[in-house]
Design a protein around this motif. Structure first.
Motif, short mmCIF file in Angstrom:
data_model
loop_
_atom_site.label_atom_id
_atom_site.label_comp_id
_atom_site.label_asym_id
_atom_site.label_seq_id
_atom_site.Cartn_x
_atom_site.Cartn_y
_atom_site.Cartn_z
N ASN A 90 0.82 -1.21 0.00
CA ASN A 90 0.00 0.00 0.00
C ASN A 90 0.86 1.26 0.00
O ASN A 90 0.49 2.28 -0.59
N ILE A 91 2.01 1.20 0.65
CA ILE A 91 2.95 2.33 0.61
C ILE A 91 3.59 2.42 -0.77
O ILE A 91 3.74 3.52 -1.33
N CYS A 92 3.94 1.26 -1.36
CA CYS A 92 4.53 1.24 -2.70
C CYS A 92 3.63 1.95 -3.71
O CYS A 92 4.11 2.69 -4.58
N GLU A 93 2.34 1.72 -3.62
CA GLU A 93 1.40 2.34 -4.55
C GLU A 93 1.45 3.86 -4.45
O GLU A 93 1.29 4.57 -5.45
N ARG A 94 1.72 4.36 -3.26
CA ARG A 94 1.72 5.81 -3.04
C ARG A 94 3.03 6.48 -3.44
O ARG A 94 3.07 7.69 -3.65
N VAL A 95 4.10 5.70 -3.51
CA VAL A 95 5.40 6.31 -3.83
C VAL A 95 5.94 5.88 -5.19
O VAL A 95 7.03 6.29 -5.58
N GLY A 96 5.18 5.05 -5.91
CA GLY A 96 5.60 4.63 -7.25
C GLY A 96 6.55 3.45 -7.27
O GLY A 96 7.18 3.18 -8.30
N ALA A 97 6.66 2.73 -6.18
CA ALA A 97 7.51 1.54 -6.12
C ALA A 97 6.71 0.30 -6.56
O ALA A 97 5.49 0.32 -6.62
N ASP A 98 7.42 -0.78 -6.84
CA ASP A 98 6.80 -2.04 -7.27
C ASP A 98 7.05 -3.07 -6.17
O ASP A 98 8.18 -3.50 -5.95
N VAL A 99 5.99 -3.47 -5.49
CA VAL A 99 6.14 -4.37 -4.34
C VAL A 99 6.71 -5.73 -4.74
O VAL A 99 7.35 -6.40 -3.93
N SER A 100 6.49 -6.15 -5.98
CA SER A 100 7.04 -7.45 -6.39
C SER A 100 8.56 -7.41 -6.38
O SER A 100 9.22 -8.40 -6.03
#
Length: 446
Positions: A227-237
């Motif tokens: 959920n943090i990744c979505e907000r900062v443009g990161a890819d959780v995979s």
């Protein structure tokens, strides 16, 4: 040479039926008992009450070779067995504690029909202190006439691979009231060639809860990270891959998604929280794990709202009803939360699952139109939502999927597809903890 035992397994759910069948497979004489006469009639006729890969074949084999039997005559099974496994359900009560009603009932029955030295083994997941409780119930019911020992031997089975997990178990935890009982149960596990962990009753009971709570924590942690990744443009995979390569952490249970379900993690985390509360310990970490898991269900629905603005009057196809692939188990499945959410927002739902449709009809009723045909489910729907990573879903023809949809919207709660592939197909694709793919324009209701 191993001395084969006469074993009674009381309770024919996932744990009891699989464990009993596998004990028979390595040569023991096993009778699986249940008070549900219809279930026992079905088992005696070769009809499995659950879907579990390889179970039907193994049951048939051991019944034909006269090592595995089914019965409702629990008193007879108690009297004729050396080892009695308690494998009944311990469902979550309203306050989150494990309900021990069935365990207590079985213990009472064992005590009433004791006719010699027996080892009574708790296979059910039970709170710390249950072994001693079972011991006291049996002592009272038997009036101390015969000696017995109590053992805690928790299971670590994964639904869908339960047979494999038993025959190739990573460890067997044995908490016993005597060295004699521990040695006998250790001998029983020798054919499985597994690591034995011996302890007292309380430690064995706690090991089960600690293991499941830790795995649940990993899942909620990576979902919060997603959920943090979505907000900062990161890819959780990529985050999961990089973190999981650390040998101190490991890659298992670091796949972001819509949270954990099933018969163990939701129930066991709540039960552990209640155990902590009962001894006055504020277990804030487990509270957060449970909260994150509950919120993740709403998060996937919000992604649909972000695309359309309003779901009223729309038809959404849902792929997957069971909480995981290769089982028909819907206990705490995401679909049980997501489908009612969609309905409350005014959407119509068409739902697909290869084997869990009967369970879904029982639990969700007419909240959806059900099918075991994937593309007939998707046909003429406004968006598709993936809840279970069935192989049929994971390997589906995405181009064909798009052609069946009214609008090219795919919301993936299991991160099954590569972003570049979805972009190439022109889909509006949103997953968990990864950048969204905008794809072709849609007719929004904003």
């Amino acid at each position: 040479m191993m001395i084969l035992k006469r074993i009674a397994v009381i309770g024919t759910g996932y744990v009891g039926l699989v464990s009993g069948t596998c004990f028979a497979e390595v040569g023991n004489s096993v009778v699986c008992c249940d008070i549900d006469a219809e279930k026992i009639r079905g088992l005696s006729a070769g009809i499995m009450p659950i879907y579990e890969n390889g179970l039907q074949e193994l049951v048939d084999k051991n019944v034909n070779e006269n090592r595995l039997f089914f019965s409702t005559d629990i008193p007879k099974a108690i009297k004729e067995s050396d080892i009695i496994y308690i494998a009944v359900g311990t469902p979550m009560s309203e306050n989150g504690e494990a309900d021990l009603t069935y365990v207590k009932s079985v213990a009472e029955s064992i005590g009433s029909h004791l006719n010699g030295y027996k080892i009574i083994v708790n296979k059910s997941t039970v709170p710390v202190g249950t072994g001693k409780l079972v011991q006291s119930i049996i002592e009272e019911a038997s009036k101390g006439e015969y000696p017995f020992d109590v053992v805690s031997n928790p299971e670590f089975l994964r639904e869908g691979t339960a047979i494999y997990d038993t025959m190739n178990m990573e460890r067997a935890v044995i908490g016993a009231t005597s060295e004699k009982a521990a040695a006998i149960i250790e001998e029983l596990h020798k054919p499985f060639q597994t690591k034995i962990v011996k302890s007292n009753l309380e430690s064995a009971e706690m090991i089960k809860y600690a293991a499941n709570a830790f795995l649940a924590t990993k899942i909620s942690f990576i979902n919060d990270m997603a959920n943090i990744c979505e907000r900062v443009g990161a890819d959780v995979s990529k985050v999961s891959e990089g973190v999981g390569l650390d040998s101190r952490i490991g890659k298992k249970f670091l796949q972001a998604g819509i949270g954990f379900g099933g018969s163990c993690f939701p129930k066991d985390t709540m039960a552990l929280l209640q155990i902590a509360k009962s001894v006055g310990y504020p277990f804030k970490m487990i509270e957060a794990v449970i909260e994150t898991n509950q919120k993740q269900r709403a998060h996937i629905v919000q992604k649909l709202l972000d695309v359309f603005g309003d779901l009223n009057g729309m038809t959404i196809s849902v792929l997957g009803l069971a909480f995981k692939p290769n089982t028909n188990d819907m206990r705490s499945a995401p679909a049980l939360d997501v489908i009612p959410m969609l309905r409350s927002l005014g959407a119509n739902v068409q739902a697909y699952d290869p084997i869990a449709v009967p369970e879904a009809e029982r639990l969700l009723g007419d909240q959806a139109v059900y099918s075991n045909d994937l593309f007939s489910t998707v046909k003429d729907t406004d968006a598709c939502l993936i809840l279970t990573d069935w192989p049929q879903v994971k390997h589906m023809d995405v181009k064909k999927l798009k052609s069946y949809l009214n609008q090219p919207v795919l919301i993936d709660g299991r991160n099954l597809f590569e972003l570049d592939d979805m972009k190439r197909e022109g889909l509006i694709y949103h997953s968990i903890g990864r950048p969204g793919v905008q794809g072709e324009k849609i007719l929004t209701k904003v």
